[in-house]
Each structure stands twice: as structure tokens, then as C-alpha cells.
Design an enzyme around this catalytic site. Structure first.
Site, PDB file in Angstrom:
ATOM      1  N   GLU A  44       0.799  -1.225   0.000  1.00 25.96           N
ATOM      2  CA  GLU A  44       0.000   0.000   0.000  1.00 25.96           C
ATOM      3  C   GLU A  44       0.831   1.274   0.000  1.00 25.96           C
ATOM      4  O   GLU A  44       0.330   2.342  -0.350  1.00 25.96           O
ATOM      5  CB  GLU A  44      -0.939   0.039   1.219  1.00 25.96           C
ATOM      6  N   ASN A  45       2.091   1.181   0.431  1.00 23.84           N
ATOM      7  CA  ASN A  45       2.897   2.403   0.464  1.00 23.84           C
ATOM      8  C   ASN A  45       3.612   2.667  -0.861  1.00 23.84           C
ATOM      9  O   ASN A  45       4.393   3.597  -0.961  1.00 23.84           O
ATOM     10  CB  ASN A  45       3.908   2.364   1.627  1.00 23.84           C
TER      11      ASN A  45
END
Length: 216
Positions: A44-45
Site C-alpha cells: 500500500e505504500n
């Protein structure tokens, strides 16, 4: 093989070469060690192409850290981008699967996995992953540490998403979530259908082709 790796290995069997897959923290993070070649892991980052974890003693590059704060080695062809694009990948349905831990899964496939009484860590990207991934796999022990059921009629803990779970992979069995109900499809050697049923709240349907889970 310990139970955590046993669960992770079975969950990874759902992946196919070419899949883009997101792994949650805990047991799901172990799935990468058992995936077939060609599976690309997303974070997700802002990464696609997360490789193996940096082992103790090796130099860590602080640019290569997954959403769980773990340093990794990118695979050839890996891509890095901002968080907005990472969630664009998730929300646009480009993830073949996500593997998440679970605190409770309901008879309808609802998932609660981020908060217990007195302890809330934040939902993170799980809500998006449950709604954006084409397949949602929950990897967890069949029962809680106190022996209470984790597969329940109705979730009593704060929900992550409704009717999102496709498969539940545990240390004793695999259960599929279907429109007809929860189907016991695989069972580990040394366990019985009656034992599994006693450990969960909903009435299970037993697959006519119930098979034994593979062991090392």
C-alpha cells in the site's frame, strides 16, 4: 512445519504466475516464501515487485520498506510510486488476491480484523483491499488463543468489510464462503469433520470431494 507456515503455504497455493497480490502482516506475510515464480507482491505504500525480506546482517536500503515497515529486496522489474497510485491499483480491481489475517469471519463472509476491546491499531488499507481485490483469502488459526470460535454466525468485533471473504485457510482446514453457506473443502490429517464443526459457530456444509490438506 509450524502452523503459521503451514497456513501460509496453503494460502499461497491460490496464487498463479502473473498475479499481483497484496499480503497483510502476520501469517499472510509468510506467503511470499511459498509463491510460485512470477507472482508480484504489492504494498500500500507504493511498490509492486516486493521480494524477499532483508536478512539480519545485510545492509538495508531505507527506500525499500513495505507497508508493515519491513525492509525487502525488490525483484527485477519492480516499480515504486506514490501512495495514491498504490490505492488506485487496489481500488481499480487490479489485484488478483489479498491475504489478510482475521479476528472473526462471519457465516456470510464478513471480516473483522483490526480491533479488539481495548486495542485498536487502525484499519490501514484492509477496507480497500477487501473491496478491491478479486479474491480475499483469510489466513488465521481456526480458534482464538482462549479456544473461542473465530468463525462465527455474526461478527461482534468492528467490521473491516461486509461479505468480502472467499476462502478461509486455517491450521486445521480450508473453508470456502459460498452463497449456499460455508463449505468445508479440505481438512488436515489428524482432524475430523466433527471436531471442525465443534470449533465454529455456523453449520458447515461438507464438500462431497473433501480432501486432505497437503503436508511437507
Amino acid at each position: 512445519m509450524d502452523n503459521r507456515n503451514f497456513i501460509a503455504k496453503r494460502a499461497a497455493a491460490y496464487f498463479q504466475s502473473g498475479d499481483v497480490v497484496n499480503l497483510g502482516i502476520g501469517i499472510p506475510s509468510l506467503c511470499g516464501s511459498y509463491a510460485v515464480d512470477g507472482v508480484l507482491f504489492q504494498s500500500e505504500n507504493g511498490f509492486i515487485g516486493i521480494g524477499s525480506t532483508v536478512k539480519e546482517g545485510l545492509m538495508k536500503n531505507n527506500r525499500f520498506v513495505n507497508a508493515g515497515g519491513v525492509h525487502f529486496i525488490p525483484v527485477p522489474g519492480a516499480s515504486a510510486f506514490d501512495v495514491a497510485m498504490a490505492f488506485g491499483v487496489i481500488r481499480s480491481g487490479r489485484l488478483a488476491a489479498t491475504v489478510l489475517g482475521g479476528l472473526q469471519v462471519s457465516a456470510k463472509g464478513d471480516l473483522a480484523n483490526w480491533s479488539t476491546p481495548g486495542r485498536a491499531f487502525g484499519m490501514g488499507g484492509a477496507m480497500d483491499l477487501c473491496n478491491g481485490s478479486r479474491k480475499v483469502i483469510v489466513a488465521m488459526e481456526l480458534v482464538a488463543k482462549d479456544g473461542s470460535p473465530k468463525i462465527v454466525e455474526t461478527c461482534t468485533l468492528p467490521l473491516t468489510a461486509l461479505q468480502c471473504v472467499n476462502h478461509i485457510v486455517t491450521d486445521r482446514c480450508v473453508i470456502n464462503v459460498t452463497p449456499e453457506g460455508l463449505v468445508l473443502s479440505e481438512i488436515r490429517k489428524g482432524h475430523t469433520v466433527e471436531e471442525i464443526q465443534a470449533a465454529v459457530e455456523p453449520k458447515l456444509l461438507v464438500a462431497p470431494d473433501l480432501i486432505e490438506m497437503e503436508e511437507d
